[in-house]
Design an enzyme around this catalytic site. Sequence first.
Site, PDB file in Angstrom:
ATOM      1  N   ASP A  90       0.829  -1.190   0.000  1.00 44.25           N
ATOM      2  CA  ASP A  90       0.000   0.000   0.000  1.00 44.25           C
ATOM      3  C   ASP A  90       0.876   1.257   0.000  1.00 44.25           C
ATOM      4  OD1 ASP A  90      -2.387   1.420   0.129  1.00 44.25           O
ATOM      5  OD2 ASP A  90      -2.482   1.355   2.318  1.00 44.25           O
ATOM      6  N   GLU A 142      -2.432   5.994  -8.173  1.00 43.17           N
ATOM      7  CA  GLU A 142      -3.426   6.930  -7.651  1.00 43.17           C
ATOM      8  C   GLU A 142      -3.382   8.227  -8.434  1.00 43.17           C
ATOM      9  OE1 GLU A 142      -4.685   9.121  -3.423  1.00 43.17           O
ATOM     10  OE2 GLU A 142      -3.393   7.354  -3.395  1.00 43.17           O
ATOM     11  N   HIS A 186      -7.503  10.032   4.601  1.00 45.91           N
ATOM     12  CA  HIS A 186      -6.900   9.038   5.482  1.00 45.91           C
ATOM     13  C   HIS A 186      -7.167   9.368   6.943  1.00 45.91           C
ATOM     14  CE1 HIS A 186      -4.908   7.057   2.202  1.00 45.91           C
ATOM     15  NE2 HIS A 186      -4.264   8.150   1.848  1.00 45.91           N
ATOM     16  N   GLY A 187      -7.065   8.336   7.786  1.00 42.58           N
ATOM     17  CA  GLY A 187      -7.173   8.548   9.218  1.00 42.58           C
ATOM     18  C   GLY A 187      -8.581   8.421   9.750  1.00 42.58           C
ATOM     19  N   HIS A 216      -9.559   4.600  -1.426  1.00 35.41           N
ATOM     20  CA  HIS A 216      -8.691   4.787  -0.267  1.00 35.41           C
ATOM     21  C   HIS A 216      -9.419   5.617   0.788  1.00 35.41           C
ATOM     22  CE1 HIS A 216      -4.546   3.490  -1.643  1.00 35.41           C
ATOM     23  NE2 HIS A 216      -5.290   3.307  -2.721  1.00 35.41           N
TER      24      HIS A 216
END
Length: 313
Positions: A90, A142, A186-187, A216
């Site tokens: 990843d 990406e 993210h997160g 993602h």
Amino acid sequence: MPYVKSTKEILEKASKERYAVGAFNFNNMEFLQAILEAAEEEKAPVIVATSEGAIKYIGKGDIEAGAKLAVEMVRTYAEKLSVPVALHLDHGRDFKIIMAAIKAGYSSVMIDASHLPFEENLRETKRIVEIAHAVGISVEAELGKLKGIEDNVVEKESVLVDPEEAKVFVKETEVDFLAPAIGTSHGAFKFKGEAQLDFERLKKVKEYTQIPLVLHGASMVPQDVVKLANEYGAELSGAKGVPEDMLKKAIELGINKINTDTDLRITFVAYLRKILSEDKSQIDPRKIFGPVFEQVKEIVKERIRIFGSSGKA
């Protein structure tokens, strides 16, 4: 042996049959066991993933050792299963780590050059595709940028994918699957207000590229687990993820791989805190981690069902 060489095989089937496969990150043996047991019980294909940070962690700083250990752990457990299992790198940004993963025998690698200008991203992705395809390993790339923090990936601003660029990018690079930025991050703190994803943009990317697409920053951040973690001393107020209905709509519009890491981490932390608080005399790691990872397994099973991949092995 169900361990497959190409993640592409798993995702092309998912794209054809319109469901998504979970890509779950692991950093150690227990997380890996929980993910694979969940997939076996749900009779679902599964992708297990390591970040660059996880490879360093597993190998105690030795990236070649870390990549080899990850492959051997996955292979050892996957040999006992009846479901297809793929191992994915990843967010690969370090060329040396990408090469270590390819050399060790990963099923697929992600080259994340999304922070670079379009032409440089295209050039770097094409280089990795040529290397990986030569040894039968598939590649993810990406387009656009997701804000947030995930291991070595830190982005302060998000940039959504341009569908026209995606069409050119896929044709020129021959990448196997693509992660288009459509509004996730993210997160554990994905949205300040209401969750918003650009579904029209996603629809166009799928139409223009006709390859498996990846979402993602897709953890749901279950509020009951966040509440439990906070009750036992965590500080996760305001944590918010992607709603279930949005994930299902994204799948309908062409998402075939959904990355999930934060949900597993929050579940681990919540139940670890709970068990340590309620049994303060316990010192046996097996009796602590055993019930914790049963809860991690249940979260993985729930996600597999939502993604539509139960029974698809």
